[in-house]
Design a protein around this motif. Sequence first.
Motif, PDB file in Angstrom:
ATOM      1  N   PRO A  67      96.493  81.261  50.251  1.00  0.00           N
ATOM      2  CA  PRO A  67      95.297  82.106  50.289  1.00  0.00           C
ATOM      3  C   PRO A  67      94.709  82.452  48.925  1.00  0.00           C
ATOM      4  CG  PRO A  67      97.226  83.489  50.482  1.00  0.00           C
ATOM      5  CD  PRO A  67      97.724  82.080  50.388  1.00  0.00           C
ATOM      6  N   GLY A  68      95.024  81.681  47.896  1.00  0.00           N
ATOM      7  CA  GLY A  68      94.437  81.916  46.578  1.00  0.00           C
ATOM      8  C   GLY A  68      95.495  82.031  45.491  1.00  0.00           C
ATOM      9  N   HIS A  69      95.441  81.094  44.523  1.00  0.00           N
ATOM     10  CA  HIS A  69      96.434  81.022  43.441  1.00  0.00           C
ATOM     11  C   HIS A  69      95.865  81.556  42.126  1.00  0.00           C
ATOM     12  CE1 HIS A  69     100.026  79.604  41.487  1.00  0.00           C
ATOM     13  NE2 HIS A  69     100.318  78.687  42.393  1.00  0.00           N
ATOM     14  N   PRO A  98     105.500  82.411  42.320  1.00  0.00           N
ATOM     15  CA  PRO A  98     104.681  83.507  41.804  1.00  0.00           C
ATOM     16  C   PRO A  98     104.418  84.548  42.891  1.00  0.00           C
ATOM     17  CG  PRO A  98     103.674  81.349  41.390  1.00  0.00           C
ATOM     18  CD  PRO A  98     104.755  81.152  42.393  1.00  0.00           C
ATOM     19  N   THR A  99     104.146  85.769  42.452  1.00  0.00           N
ATOM     20  CA  THR A  99     103.828  86.868  43.367  1.00  0.00           C
ATOM     21  C   THR A  99     102.416  87.369  43.101  1.00  0.00           C
ATOM     22  OG1 THR A  99     106.129  87.575  43.571  1.00  0.00           O
ATOM     23  CG2 THR A  99     104.434  89.210  44.064  1.00  0.00           C
ATOM     24  N   VAL A 100     101.634  87.498  44.169  1.00  0.00           N
ATOM     25  CA  VAL A 100     100.328  88.159  44.106  1.00  0.00           C
ATOM     26  C   VAL A 100     100.467  89.441  44.907  1.00  0.00           C
ATOM     27  CG1 VAL A 100      97.891  88.022  44.718  1.00  0.00           C
ATOM     28  CG2 VAL A 100      99.076  85.984  43.874  1.00  0.00           C
ATOM     29  N   VAL A 108      92.083  93.410  49.399  1.00  0.00           N
ATOM     30  CA  VAL A 108      91.779  92.844  48.083  1.00  0.00           C
ATOM     31  C   VAL A 108      91.628  91.334  48.188  1.00  0.00           C
ATOM     32  CG1 VAL A 108      92.710  92.404  45.773  1.00  0.00           C
ATOM     33  CG2 VAL A 108      92.811  94.711  46.738  1.00  0.00           C
ATOM     34  N   LEU A 109      92.519  90.697  48.928  1.00  0.00           N
ATOM     35  CA  LEU A 109      92.425  89.251  49.105  1.00  0.00           C
ATOM     36  C   LEU A 109      91.107  88.863  49.765  1.00  0.00           C
ATOM     37  CD1 LEU A 109      96.023  88.339  50.355  1.00  0.00           C
ATOM     38  CD2 LEU A 109      95.083  88.007  48.062  1.00  0.00           C
ATOM     39  N   ARG A 110      90.695  89.622  50.769  1.00  0.00           N
ATOM     40  CA  ARG A 110      89.444  89.310  51.471  1.00  0.00           C
ATOM     41  C   ARG A 110      88.234  89.429  50.551  1.00  0.00           C
ATOM     42  NH1 ARG A 110      92.227  92.272  55.527  1.00  0.00           N
ATOM     43  NH2 ARG A 110      92.864  90.919  57.266  1.00  0.00           N
ATOM     44  N   GLY A 111      88.296  90.335  49.614  1.00  0.00           N
ATOM     45  CA  GLY A 111      87.170  90.506  48.709  1.00  0.00           C
ATOM     46  C   GLY A 111      87.199  89.597  47.505  1.00  0.00           C
ATOM     47  N   ARG A 112      88.392  89.221  47.054  1.00  0.00           N
ATOM     48  CA  ARG A 112      88.525  88.487  45.797  1.00  0.00           C
ATOM     49  C   ARG A 112      88.887  87.016  45.985  1.00  0.00           C
ATOM     50  NH1 ARG A 112      93.469  90.420  42.420  1.00  0.00           N
ATOM     51  NH2 ARG A 112      94.515  89.127  44.004  1.00  0.00           N
ATOM     52  N   ASP A 113      89.890  86.726  46.770  1.00  0.00           N
ATOM     53  CA  ASP A 113      90.462  85.383  46.827  1.00  0.00           C
ATOM     54  C   ASP A 113      89.986  84.541  48.011  1.00  0.00           C
ATOM     55  OD1 ASP A 113      92.610  85.515  44.608  1.00  0.00           O
ATOM     56  OD2 ASP A 113      92.993  87.322  45.777  1.00  0.00           O
TER      57      ASP A 113
END
Length: 483
Positions: free
Chosen positions: A174-176, A188-190, A196-201
């Motif tokens: 869902p976004g690296h 890696p950890t996000v 936040v993911l819905r708005g950014r990634d």
Amino acid sequence: MGLDPGLRRLALGTLLAAYPGPVPPDWAIELVADGLAGHTLFGTNVHQPPQVAASTAALRSGRPDVLVAIDEEGGDVTRLAHATGSPYPGNAALGAIGDVSLTRRIYHAIGAELAALGITVNLAPTVDVNSADDNPVIGTRSFGADPVRVAAHSAAATAGLQSAGVAACAKHFPGHGATVADSHYELPTVDASPDVLRGRDLPPFAAVVAAGARAVMTAHIRVPALTGDRPATFSRAVLVDLLRGEYGFTGAVITDALEMKGAALAAGGIAPGAVLALAAGADLLCIGARVDADLVEQVAAEIVTALDDGRLARSRVEQAAGRAAELAAWTRTVGTSTAPCTDLGYAAARRAVRVEGVLGGLGQPLVVQVHADATIAEGRVPWGLGPHLNGTEQIRVVAAEVDPQEVRRRAGTRPIVLVGRHLHRLPGGPELVTALAGTHPVTVVEMGWPASWRPVGARAFVTTYGASHANGRAAAETLGLAR
């Protein structure tokens, strides 16, 4: 006792393998005939275009609808041009230009070149939003740090590739882009909330789904709010609930390479990782680059064993193999297009160059290229101004090891052009610039991701947004040093 032939064929139908060298070995073709979904080509498989075309034809002799995939992002990640560098400027440069119609044309050209060679799936575009300046694995592979801009260019890239008859595989879901670790080496950890993911990634993935992307690639990243301690590749919440349920994706979910440490360490090996990925909702399992017949058989056997012991439902594996087959069917029915325009990428690279400060009066400077290690994704691809210089002297140095006084002596009365990738992250990089700028006019050419760092004392700072062959030529032309 051997595997049940039907179950073995079913398991093979979910696998993307690979093979060493420029000619497919017999086992690679035999596995295709036995039902293997396909192979991924890497730089070691690519010498010359006629050889690549012969290789894909050989694979199709095993089965006409075999999937042949490649990582041809243009820019810094290239397989077809790994010996020289890509003739395209890469996503960061395209994002900086901001012309989505150009992005579509560039990706159509890439797709046309792939289609002409018999390659049917491009493991591109990279649609990650590079929100972390010091991201070690995405960087210039991203269209930028703004989700809206990245979404627009991601959709254009997808449309361009697929208009040439090559399936796009948008990555890495869902976004690296928010990571500061490389999933080739670790998990890696996000640490971000779903909102936040819905708005950014996630906006770029919504855009490529709307654009009809035939495939999406998973990320070997941990998002605790969604995946717990496991990577997204092994998370049903990510691959089914989010990607398919919320975003409505109906194509094939392809894993990033299962040999990568971000997946293999979490699963206890490639074969167990294949089972976990299938159970989570993945359809095509990219084993990796270092593959032989024994490894493919080991992975297939683990899948069959998981079918027997209940870790995998047969319906799930049939669904996965069915989606792989649907992807293959699409690539056989979509028409291809005319040959690409090779000048397109070089013209685009020139449009991307940005100059801060004063460039005048360079004359014949000393060009100093600062060594930077390549990522596994990039591989050892030539970069820099060297191939494009008009006789201007160039030397190569390691920032932490070179004596600035020796560089000053070599330059004499000439200005210095310092060329690097992520100079501010290199040990001794900023210090080298400062030391040289104290006595010489210094121009810095940054060919990595353009972070906020600016060198102290430099006359000019030139950003290319990538280190491809096209980016290097554009920089040399901007400096007046091109032959």
